[in-house]
Structures are given as C-alpha cells and as structure tokens.
Design an enzyme around this catalytic site. Structure first.
Site, PDB file in Angstrom:
ATOM      1  N   HIS A  18     -84.918  26.967  31.318  1.00  0.00           N
ATOM      2  CA  HIS A  18     -85.566  27.243  32.608  1.00  0.00           C
ATOM      3  C   HIS A  18     -85.491  26.006  33.510  1.00  0.00           C
ATOM      4  CE1 HIS A  18     -88.347  30.003  30.055  1.00  0.00           C
ATOM      5  NE2 HIS A  18     -87.579  30.810  30.741  1.00  0.00           N
ATOM      6  N   LYS A  42    -100.483  42.575  28.384  1.00  0.00           N
ATOM      7  CA  LYS A  42     -99.840  41.610  27.486  1.00  0.00           C
ATOM      8  C   LYS A  42    -100.398  40.229  27.769  1.00  0.00           C
ATOM      9  CE  LYS A  42     -95.335  41.130  27.252  1.00  0.00           C
ATOM     10  NZ  LYS A  42     -93.930  41.374  27.668  1.00  0.00           N
ATOM     11  N   ARG A  91     -77.500  34.128  30.914  1.00  0.00           N
ATOM     12  CA  ARG A  91     -77.005  33.525  29.671  1.00  0.00           C
ATOM     13  C   ARG A  91     -75.836  34.295  29.098  1.00  0.00           C
ATOM     14  NH1 ARG A  91     -83.011  33.429  27.414  1.00  0.00           N
ATOM     15  NH2 ARG A  91     -82.926  35.210  28.816  1.00  0.00           N
ATOM     16  N   SER A 129     -87.554  31.472  25.163  1.00  0.00           N
ATOM     17  CA  SER A 129     -88.954  31.163  24.854  1.00  0.00           C
ATOM     18  C   SER A 129     -89.374  31.776  23.523  1.00  0.00           C
ATOM     19  CB  SER A 129     -89.869  31.696  25.964  1.00  0.00           C
ATOM     20  OG  SER A 129     -89.592  31.054  27.163  1.00  0.00           O
TER      21      SER A 129
HETATM   22  P1  ADP Z   1     -88.539  37.132  31.199  1.00  0.00           P
HETATM   23  O1  ADP Z   1     -89.973  37.034  31.512  1.00  0.00           O
HETATM   24  O2  ADP Z   1     -87.750  38.055  32.101  1.00  0.00           O
HETATM   25  O3  ADP Z   1     -88.218  37.255  29.760  1.00  0.00           O
HETATM   26  P2  ADP Z   1     -88.121  34.377  31.039  1.00  0.00           P
HETATM   27  O4  ADP Z   1     -89.462  33.879  31.336  1.00  0.00           O
HETATM   28  O5  ADP Z   1     -87.622  34.230  29.648  1.00  0.00           O
HETATM   29  O6  ADP Z   1     -87.915  35.801  31.635  1.00  0.00           O
HETATM   30  O7  ADP Z   1     -87.040  33.667  31.957  1.00  0.00           O
HETATM   31  C1  ADP Z   1     -87.047  33.665  33.346  1.00  0.00           C
HETATM   32  C2  ADP Z   1     -85.669  33.364  33.855  1.00  0.00           C
HETATM   33  O8  ADP Z   1     -85.147  32.235  33.178  1.00  0.00           O
HETATM   34  C3  ADP Z   1     -84.645  34.468  33.647  1.00  0.00           C
HETATM   35  O9  ADP Z   1     -83.799  34.523  34.784  1.00  0.00           O
HETATM   36  C4  ADP Z   1     -83.860  34.018  32.470  1.00  0.00           C
HETATM   37  O10 ADP Z   1     -82.520  34.492  32.516  1.00  0.00           O
HETATM   38  C5  ADP Z   1     -83.872  32.528  32.665  1.00  0.00           C
HETATM   39  N1  ADP Z   1     -83.705  31.838  31.392  1.00  0.00           N
HETATM   40  C6  ADP Z   1     -84.404  32.016  30.269  1.00  0.00           C
HETATM   41  N2  ADP Z   1     -83.963  31.212  29.282  1.00  0.00           N
HETATM   42  C7  ADP Z   1     -82.934  30.500  29.809  1.00  0.00           C
HETATM   43  C8  ADP Z   1     -82.031  29.534  29.288  1.00  0.00           C
HETATM   44  N3  ADP Z   1     -82.080  29.140  28.022  1.00  0.00           N
HETATM   45  N4  ADP Z   1     -81.119  29.013  30.119  1.00  0.00           N
HETATM   46  C9  ADP Z   1     -81.061  29.435  31.402  1.00  0.00           C
HETATM   47  N5  ADP Z   1     -81.847  30.373  31.942  1.00  0.00           N
HETATM   48  C10 ADP Z   1     -82.781  30.904  31.172  1.00  0.00           C
END
Ligand code: ADP
Length: 154
Positions: A18, A42, A91, A129
């Site tokens: 992120h 949630k 990704r 995450s």
């Molecule tokens: P969600 O709540 O949709 O699961 P996340 O909180 O995991 O989303 O992630 C928010 C954004 O960050 C999304 O656009 C996701 O593609 C991006 N993202 C998550 N992990 C990574 C990563 N390892 N590298 C780059 N972008 C990421």
C-alpha cells in the site's frame, strides 16, 4: 481543477505494498486521501482507530496525503468530498478482473470519476494484509512487510 484522489481500502493493516502505491502516486495528484472503508457487519482484525493511527504516522511528513474513515459507497464519499480520481493498485490478473467490474460500475454510478491503476512493483506482488494478519495471529514477525512507522506493540 485540483486533482484529488482517494485510495480506498481496509488497511488492516497497511503493508509496504500500500505504502509503495501511495508514495508513487504523490507526484500525480494535488491531494491523496487514504480512506479506510468500514462496514458495520465486519469489525476487522485491528481497530479502525489503530489502522488510522498507523496510516497517519507513516505519512506524517507527506503534506498532500491525509487519512480518513468512511462507510457506504466509495462514489458517494467521492461526491461529498470533491474527489475526482480513485486510486487502486494492481497485483495480478485476479486483481484486474475484480477491479474492472468495480471500476466500471463506479463509472456508471458517477460518470465524472476516473479510476487510476498503478501496477505493483514486483517485490510487493505477493504481499497482502491477510498474509500479515496470519503471520501475527501465529506469533510470527511481520515487521518486514509493513512500513517503518507501524509498530504492532503500540
Ligand atoms: P481491499 O479492502 O479491497 O481488500 P486493501 O485494503 O487490501 O483492499 O487494498 C487497497 C488497495 O491497495 C487495492 O487497490 C489493492 O490492490 C492495493 N494493494 C493491496 N496490497 C498491495 C500490494 N502488496 N501492492 C500494491 N498494491 C496493493
């Protein structure tokens, strides 16, 4: 018109993936709002307050990045805050299929919004995450997967 982007997500917790997307997007936008989406059904692994506190710490020296919490539709949040871009990271091809439908539906609901995608850097592609939460749940050391300002003992 100012270019204001939202980077919506759960950030439960923020990872280096992120952080990398947000930092790479800083030169592209006048302002980036990292927005933690909350869902009444949630509760998440870390509290929303803790997630916000880590995000604020990580971007404390980046004046164009702010952190917020929202519920409901991302497009409604965008309308209410004059946001014209939704930033997302890509990704894998699975991310693409998921993001394509959300992006197209968001565009239908709010025609002036544009979703902007940045490709993940190769070293962050495997990171998410949920892996970080699993490591923590089982007593492992997840520090190398999260930004420097994130301290799980906080
Ligand atoms: P969600 O709540 O949709 O699961 P996340 O909180 O995991 O989303 O992630 C928010 C954004 O960050 C999304 O656009 C996701 O593609 C991006 N993202 C998550 N992990 C990574 C990563 N390892 N590298 C780059 N972008 C990421």
């Amino acid at each position: 018109m100012k270019r204001i982007a939202v980077f919506p997500g759960s950030f439960d917790p923020i990872t280096k993936g992120h952080e990398s997307i947000i930092r790479r997007a800083i030169p592209l936008f006048d302002k980036i709002i990292v927005a933690i989406g909350v869902n009444a059904e949630k509760s998440g692994f870390f509290s929303v307050e803790k997630r916000k506190q880590w995000l604020v710490k990580v971007f404390e020296n980046d004046p164009t990045v702010s952190v917020d919490i929202y519920s409901g539709l991302t497009v409604d949040y965008c309308k209410a805050n004059n946001i014209n871009y939704i930033l997302r990271g890509l990704r894998t091809s699975a991310d693409f299929e998921f993001e394509r439908s959300i992006g197209q539906v968001n565009k239908k609901m709010y025609p002036s919004i544009e979703t902007v995608f940045l490709l993940t850097t190769p070293e962050h592609t495997a990171l998410n995450s949920s892996i970080v939460r699993d490591i923590i749940r089982h007593g492992g050391d997840a520090r190398s997967f999260v930004p420097d300002g994130v301290n799980f003992k906080d």
